[in-house]
Design an enzyme around this catalytic site. Structure first.
Site, PDB file in Angstrom:
ATOM      1  N   LYS A  30       0.790  -1.166  -0.066  1.00 10.27           N
ATOM      2  CA  LYS A  30       0.108  -0.080  -0.204  1.00 10.27           C
ATOM      3  C   LYS A  30       0.923   1.126   0.011  1.00 10.27           C
ATOM      4  CE  LYS A  30      -2.633  -0.283   3.591  1.00 10.27           C
ATOM      5  NZ  LYS A  30      -2.112   0.643   4.576  1.00 10.27           N
ATOM      6  N   LYS A 200      -6.519 -16.380  -6.854  1.00  7.78           N
ATOM      7  CA  LYS A 200      -7.921 -16.775  -6.385  1.00  7.78           C
ATOM      8  C   LYS A 200      -8.419 -15.004  -6.160  1.00  7.78           C
ATOM      9  CE  LYS A 200      -9.327 -20.726  -5.957  1.00  7.78           C
ATOM     10  NZ  LYS A 200     -10.494 -21.171  -6.896  1.00  7.78           N
ATOM     11  N   GLN A 205     -12.488  -9.538  -3.647  1.00 12.58           N
ATOM     12  CA  GLN A 205     -13.961  -9.412  -3.739  1.00 12.58           C
ATOM     13  C   GLN A 205     -14.635  -8.943  -2.448  1.00 12.58           C
ATOM     14  OE1 GLN A 205     -16.286 -12.279  -6.040  1.00 12.58           O
ATOM     15  NE2 GLN A 205     -14.362 -12.715  -7.204  1.00 12.58           N
ATOM     16  N   VAL A 254       7.623  -7.778  -7.743  1.00 14.62           N
ATOM     17  CA  VAL A 254       8.932  -7.020  -8.573  1.00 14.62           C
ATOM     18  C   VAL A 254      10.189  -7.138  -7.789  1.00 14.62           C
ATOM     19  CG1 VAL A 254       7.784  -5.456 -10.325  1.00 14.62           C
ATOM     20  CG2 VAL A 254       8.217  -5.021  -7.875  1.00 14.62           C
ATOM     21  N   CYS A 401      24.942   7.288  13.942  1.00 17.08           N
ATOM     22  CA  CYS A 401      24.159   7.687  15.101  1.00 17.08           C
ATOM     23  C   CYS A 401      24.859   7.048  16.383  1.00 17.08           C
ATOM     24  CB  CYS A 401      22.673   7.736  15.165  1.00 17.08           C
ATOM     25  SG  CYS A 401      22.028   8.938  16.262  1.00 17.08           S
ATOM     26  N   GLY A 403      26.327   4.230  15.844  1.00 20.92           N
ATOM     27  CA  GLY A 403      27.532   3.989  15.283  1.00 20.92           C
ATOM     28  C   GLY A 403      28.725   4.946  15.213  1.00 20.92           C
ATOM     29  N   GLN A 405      28.719   6.949  18.120  1.00 21.43           N
ATOM     30  CA  GLN A 405      28.915   7.149  19.530  1.00 21.43           C
ATOM     31  C   GLN A 405      29.891   5.920  19.959  1.00 21.43           C
ATOM     32  OE1 GLN A 405      25.226   7.465  21.268  1.00 21.43           O
ATOM     33  NE2 GLN A 405      24.866   9.584  20.608  1.00 21.43           N
ATOM     34  N   HIS A 539      21.594  11.179  10.792  1.00 19.03           N
ATOM     35  CA  HIS A 539      21.289   9.780  10.089  1.00 19.03           C
ATOM     36  C   HIS A 539      21.252  10.313   8.638  1.00 19.03           C
ATOM     37  CE1 HIS A 539      19.905   7.265  13.545  1.00 19.03           C
ATOM     38  NE2 HIS A 539      19.491   8.511  14.021  1.00 19.03           N
ATOM     39  N   GLU A 541      20.997   8.285   6.047  1.00 13.85           N
ATOM     40  CA  GLU A 541      20.311   7.544   5.302  1.00 13.85           C
ATOM     41  C   GLU A 541      18.582   8.395   5.264  1.00 13.85           C
ATOM     42  OE1 GLU A 541      21.174   6.938   8.600  1.00 13.85           O
ATOM     43  OE2 GLU A 541      19.758   6.121   9.777  1.00 13.85           O
TER      44      GLU A 541
HETATM   45  N1  GLN Z   1      20.895   5.996  21.826  1.00  9.21           N
HETATM   46  C1  GLN Z   1      21.907   7.176  21.048  1.00  9.21           C
HETATM   47  C2  GLN Z   1      21.293   8.484  21.652  1.00  9.21           C
HETATM   48  O1  GLN Z   1      20.092   8.554  22.046  1.00  9.21           O
HETATM   49  C3  GLN Z   1      21.923   6.878  19.705  1.00  9.21           C
HETATM   50  C4  GLN Z   1      20.419   7.131  19.234  1.00  9.21           C
HETATM   51  C5  GLN Z   1      20.435   6.715  17.650  1.00  9.21           C
HETATM   52  O2  GLN Z   1      21.258   5.932  17.094  1.00  9.21           O
HETATM   53  N2  GLN Z   1      19.217   7.141  16.800  1.00  9.21           N
HETATM   54  O3  GLN Z   1      21.912   9.330  21.463  1.00  9.21           O
END
Ligand code: GLN
Length: 564
Positions: A30, A200, A205, A254, A401, A403, A405, A539, A541
């Site tokens: 969706k 089906k 339906q 896909v 993040c 990662g 720290q 972040h 991403e």
């Molecule tokens: N736990 C960490 C913090 O609150 C990192 C948060 C996170 O990775 N989004 O600062």
């Protein structure tokens, strides 16, 4: 209770409203359908505002555990939303905002506040009337926020649930008032049970019947199935659901969601939608998506594959889908791969396994290591040893993040010899609190103010001149010139790099390659003598798009390929 019962309006609306519901089972696309409809109308020259409506009473997604909810996506204006907003942004290549996300919690919060403020003039405030009206308000606000020609409203859940019934009711009222200025698209699933070996249509339906009994005759049907729908089934569906056969769109599986816009367009969905609203095509511009779909096919069928380990803790809890918790990370890594003409093979590595068997044994076969965001103490030591392994073995590392720290802690422990270095998130009284809570955050936690109180949304960061991070942003065109410095990235955290340790770590070789404009918060770290070791407090991403991949992901993959 009469004043707010607005009746049918003859005037044609400028903004058209498309509602998308799901039937039969959840998880059949969706969100991708909503994103696709938005992208298709955008490709014909219209401004679109997708809105996700979630039925839960949480005000936002920030307080829901990831195993339950999947990824918490963050918008520029700091809303913690459902992951579907990530898809909308990726398909539209546009930044959305809190106007694009509605939950029952928000609705009730607003209505109850209005009632307390006597804004209902002494009326009896009713669920069946005032909640749908508030939903309609929100949809109209979403239209205004983007000056949209189309609002595309995705109704969370499937039809037949109690929870989302008021969103369907809002749709019914809108349709009653505005007729063909609204449309309803139903996404249903047609199973092919192995024991029968035949597709089906009965479940779909039935879900359409359910919608009709809620007062909504759908105008379009997206028929999701393993394979393409044949003409006979299309006819049967048309005949049993009252939906014109041209408006029944076959949506077989896909291999990449980014292929869906081109597929639906070919099936005639865009033309039929515009015909429904009696609107012209202002332009036709799906070239990007078509070219992109061809490119992915080529890459995914080639043998240029890189293996990336994503190390984290959520990876062995029950039977939830991991890919849901880290959708944006997965997508961003893929985008980075495609930008480098490489197929990214992701593997989930549980930090608990690393704790048991050691980093070398588990990670030696990988070309790159990524540690995404996370919270709490579980699995942290395993993640830290994965980072140590990446640093020492010179395996490209990207930290997001948590990662970042944990990479800082690893450096403090193993390079600066501060053996007891930790984050106060895990060890409150750590002797060397390399990562500690931000002062305003501490107060909020003491008052148990958890909702929407992290450091959220887009904040500026100045990238340090001459660093690898700068090079990445320059290459990607996200920084226009050397020294231009200012980028904006999205955040979601409570803890931060402790400045008391800055000098010590920098003297030992840690590079602070990005900080807030006032210099107070460390935003990016990197290592010099390493092919690629970059970690961010933010972040990245959340801002990576298939047609505009995030430079840090592109450069990470580039480094992986180079090393391989
Ligand atoms: N736990 C960490 C913090 O609150 C990192 C948060 C996170 O990775 N989004 O600062």
């Amino acid at each position: 209770m009469s004043y707010h019962i607005k009746t049918r309006k003859a005037k044609k609306l400028h903004t058209k409203f498309i509602f998308v519901s799901g039937g039969v089972i959840s998880g059949v696309g969706k969100g991708v359908t909503t994103s696709t409809i938005a992208a298709l109308l955008q490709s014909r020259g219209y401004i679109v505002a997708p809105v996700k409506c979630d039925a839960y009473l949480n005000v936002d997604a920030g307080t829901i555990r990831p195993q339950e909810h999947g990824e918490v996506f963050v918008t520029d204006d700091g809303m913690e939303t459902d992951q579907d907003l990530g898809n909308y942004e990726r398909f539209l290549n546009t930044d959305l905002s809190k106007a694009n996300y509605v939950t029952n919690g928000q609705l009730y919060q607003t209505i109850i506040q209005k009632e307390r403020n006597f804004e209902y003039d002494g009326e009896d405030v009713e669920v069946a009337l005032h909640v749908p009206e508030e939903i309609i308000n929100r949809l109209e606000q979403a239209a205004k926020a983007r000056k949209a020609d189309f609002v595309i409203c995705e109704i969370g859940g499937t039809v037949g649930e109690y929870q989302n019934i008021l969103f369907i009711e809002a749709n019914r009222i809108m349709k009653y008032r505005h007729g063909r200025d609204t449309a309803h698209v139903h996404v249903g699933y047609l199973p092919t049970p192995p024991s029968i070996g035949e597709m089906k249509s009965k479940p779909v339906q039935n879900s359409v019947k359910q919608l009709i009994s809620s007062g909504i005759q759908p105008d379009f049907l997206i028929a999701r199935a393993e394979t393409k729908l044949d003409d006979r089934r299309k006819q049967t569906l048309a005949w049993t659901t009252n939906i014109p056969v041209e408006n029944i769109i076959s949506a077989p599986n896909v291999d990449s969601i980014y292929r869906v816009p081109a597929n639906f367009d070919k099936e005639g969905l865009t033309d039929q939608l515009l015909r429904h609203f009696e609107l012209p095509s202002k332009k036709r511009d799906l070239k990007n998506w078509k070219k992109f779909a061809e490119k992915i096919t080529r890459i995914e069928n080639s043998d240029k594959v890189i293996n990336i380990a994503v190390v984290g803790k959520y990876f062995e809890t029950g039977d939830h889908k991991l890919s849901d918790v880290y959708v944006s990370v997965i997508e961003a890594l893929k985008h980075g791969g495609w930008a480098n003409n490489a197929k990214v093979n992701l593997e989930w590595v549980s930090s608990a396994t690393i704790e048991k068997q050691g980093a070398k044994k588990i990670l030696s076969g990988y070309d790159g290591i990524c540690v995404p965001g996370g919270f709490g103490s579980r699995g942290v030591e395993g993640i830290i040893s994965a980072i140590e392994y990446a640093r020492k073995q010179k395996i490209p590392y990207l930290g997001l993040c948590y990662g970042m720290q944990l990479a800082t802690i690893e450096f403090a422990r193993n390079v600066c010899r501060l053996r007891t270095a930790h984050t106060t998130e895990v060890e409150k009284e750590a002797r060397h609190p390399i990562i500690h809570i931000m002062p305003d955050q501490e107060k909020m936690l003491l008052n148990r103010e958890y909702g929407a109180t992290m450091r959220l949304g887009a904040w500026d960061c100045l990238v340090t001149r001459g660093t690898k991070a700068e090079k990445a942003y320059l290459r990607g065109g996200w920084l226009k010139a050397k020294g231009a410095a200012k980028i904006s990235e999205r955040h979601r955290h409570r803890y931060e790099f402790n400045n008391e340790y800055r000098e010590k770590l920098e003297n030992a070789g840690l590079v602070i390659s990005g900080a807030t404009p006032d210099g107070q918060l460390v935003e990016i770290i990197e290592l010099k003598d390493h092919p690629f070791f970059i970690a961010t407090q933010f972040h990245p991403e959340f801002k990576s798009r298939p047609l505009e991949p995030h430079p840090l992901f592109t450069e990470f993959v580039r480094a992986v390929i180079k090393r391989k």
